[in-house]
Design a protein around this motif. Structure first.
Motif, PDB file in Angstrom:
ATOM      1  N   LEU A 150      34.127 -49.619 -47.690  1.00 39.95           N
ATOM      2  CA  LEU A 150      32.743 -49.199 -47.899  1.00 39.95           C
ATOM      3  C   LEU A 150      32.510 -47.798 -47.349  1.00 39.95           C
ATOM      4  O   LEU A 150      31.858 -46.959 -47.988  1.00 39.95           O
ATOM      5  N   SER A 151      33.064 -47.513 -46.164  1.00 35.31           N
ATOM      6  CA  SER A 151      32.837 -46.209 -45.539  1.00 35.31           C
ATOM      7  C   SER A 151      33.487 -45.074 -46.334  1.00 35.31           C
ATOM      8  O   SER A 151      32.967 -43.967 -46.369  1.00 35.31           O
ATOM      9  N   VAL A 152      34.619 -45.357 -46.999  1.00 34.49           N
ATOM     10  CA  VAL A 152      35.247 -44.328 -47.846  1.00 34.49           C
ATOM     11  C   VAL A 152      34.292 -43.916 -48.961  1.00 34.49           C
ATOM     12  O   VAL A 152      34.077 -42.723 -49.216  1.00 34.49           O
ATOM     13  N   ILE A 173      38.739 -37.320 -43.064  1.00 32.24           N
ATOM     14  CA  ILE A 173      38.908 -38.664 -42.498  1.00 32.24           C
ATOM     15  C   ILE A 173      39.108 -39.692 -43.613  1.00 32.24           C
ATOM     16  O   ILE A 173      39.990 -40.547 -43.546  1.00 32.24           O
ATOM     17  N   ALA A 174      38.298 -39.579 -44.675  1.00 36.55           N
ATOM     18  CA  ALA A 174      38.390 -40.541 -45.781  1.00 36.55           C
ATOM     19  C   ALA A 174      39.742 -40.454 -46.490  1.00 36.55           C
ATOM     20  O   ALA A 174      40.394 -41.471 -46.724  1.00 36.55           O
ATOM     21  N   VAL A 175      40.164 -39.224 -46.806  1.00 38.67           N
ATOM     22  CA  VAL A 175      41.364 -39.043 -47.638  1.00 38.67           C
ATOM     23  C   VAL A 175      42.659 -39.139 -46.836  1.00 38.67           C
ATOM     24  O   VAL A 175      43.653 -39.689 -47.321  1.00 38.67           O
ATOM     25  N   SER A 176      42.663 -38.640 -45.601  1.00 40.72           N
ATOM     26  CA  SER A 176      43.932 -38.602 -44.853  1.00 40.72           C
ATOM     27  C   SER A 176      44.166 -39.835 -43.982  1.00 40.72           C
ATOM     28  O   SER A 176      45.299 -40.144 -43.639  1.00 40.72           O
ATOM     29  N   ASP A 177      43.083 -40.534 -43.626  1.00 37.78           N
ATOM     30  CA  ASP A 177      43.242 -41.645 -42.695  1.00 37.78           C
ATOM     31  C   ASP A 177      42.882 -42.989 -43.323  1.00 37.78           C
ATOM     32  O   ASP A 177      43.688 -43.910 -43.358  1.00 37.78           O
ATOM     33  N   LEU A 178      41.653 -43.102 -43.841  1.00 40.37           N
ATOM     34  CA  LEU A 178      41.187 -44.400 -44.332  1.00 40.37           C
ATOM     35  C   LEU A 178      41.859 -44.826 -45.638  1.00 40.37           C
ATOM     36  O   LEU A 178      42.283 -45.975 -45.771  1.00 40.37           O
ATOM     37  N   MET A 179      41.964 -43.904 -46.601  1.00 36.26           N
ATOM     38  CA  MET A 179      42.560 -44.273 -47.890  1.00 36.26           C
ATOM     39  C   MET A 179      44.047 -44.654 -47.766  1.00 36.26           C
ATOM     40  O   MET A 179      44.471 -45.648 -48.358  1.00 36.26           O
ATOM     41  N   PRO A 180      44.851 -43.914 -46.991  1.00 37.62           N
ATOM     42  CA  PRO A 180      46.248 -44.354 -46.805  1.00 37.62           C
ATOM     43  C   PRO A 180      46.345 -45.750 -46.182  1.00 37.62           C
ATOM     44  O   PRO A 180      47.225 -46.526 -46.537  1.00 37.62           O
ATOM     45  N   GLN A 181      45.417 -46.086 -45.254  1.00 43.07           N
ATOM     46  CA  GLN A 181      45.384 -47.443 -44.680  1.00 43.07           C
ATOM     47  C   GLN A 181      45.193 -48.467 -45.793  1.00 43.07           C
ATOM     48  O   GLN A 181      45.844 -49.506 -45.833  1.00 43.07           O
TER      49      GLN A 181
END
Length: 249
Positions: free
Chosen positions: A33-35, A210-218
């Motif tokens: 949701l946060s992404v 934060i969205a593209v480099s951290d959350l999306m890869p997770q």
């Protein structure tokens, strides 16, 4: 003031509730949701708001580039974010690994959070000065991305030997930095309104990074169709939420 206070207290309290109840499935849902909220706030609202100003587009794009590289360097220096792994996360660390790591990093996490919250406060102030609706949406985006981060922080702090109440109180004190940043941002940016577009672009670069480099890869680590469908739907919900809240702008 109200937005910075609510953003800080709400995200930390929600994180405490989630992490103490260990609702790991809910944490994963919050990430998706946060992404959606972060990318939509940045790309559909904050950046257009900045580019509609009288600021030079080349300078704004340069600010975006500088912002992305700055967040990359901050991450390299382990100031902005930190390893949120914990035992049982599938990373196969030796038993006790996290307690040792957290023991060394518990206080560093609190320092990093304080700095992060300070910049969040400045961002909320800049957004409200640009447009009240943008301020509300920005506050919402910050809460959405803070909750998963704060949950990770709580887990690391608990592993570091902090009691639940101590971890909560220290995190709450760190959130006060958002109010200080908000006040500073409001009174300085109000006098230097020409800086607002640049602050919006810089803050957007943080959201995008934060969205593209951290959350999306997770999220990509969970590649089955059964796990991917809720992720896509929740990202879409985040985007729709931002569009709905800014529809009258």
């Amino acid at each position: 003031m109200l937005a910075t206070t609510i953003a800080g207290v709400a995200s930390i309290t929600a994180a405490a509730v989630f992490s103490f109840a260990l609702l790991s499935k809910m944490v994963e849902r919050m990430v998706s949701l946060s992404v959606g909220i972060m990318l939509a706030t940045s790309l559909l609202h904050a950046l257009p708001e900045a580019f509609e100003s009288n600021a030079d587009p080349r300078s704004l794009f340069a600010t975006l580039l500088i912002g992305l590289l700055a967040f990359f360097m901050l991450e390299k220096l382990a100031i902005l974010r930190h390893s949120h792994h914990h035992e049982g996360d599938g990373h196969h660390h030796a038993h006790g690994h996290d307690a040792r790591e957290a023991g060394k990093s518990g206080w560093m996490i609190l320092v990093g959070d304080g700095m992060h919250n300070f910049t969040d406060g400045i961002l909320i102030a800049a957004a409200f000065l640009a447009n009240p609706q943008l301020g509300i949406v920005t506050g919402l985006a910050i809460v959405a991305h803070e909750i998963p981060q704060e949950i990770g922080d709580f887990i690391v702090l608990l592993n570091a030997g902090f009691s639940r109440m101590r971890a909560y109180v220290y995190n709450l004190l760190c959130s006060l930095m958002a109010i200080i940043g908000g006040l500073l941002g409001y009174f300085t940016l109000d006098k230097a309104s020409g800086l607002i577009p640049y602050v919006l672009v810089f803050a957007s670069s943080g959201f995008i990074y934060i969205a593209v480099s951290d959350l999306m890869p997770q999220m990509q680590r969970r590649a089955t169709v059964r796990e991917s469908i809720p992720q896509v739907l929740l990202i879409a919900l985040g985007v729709v939420l931002v569009l709905f809240l800014t529809a009258h702008h």
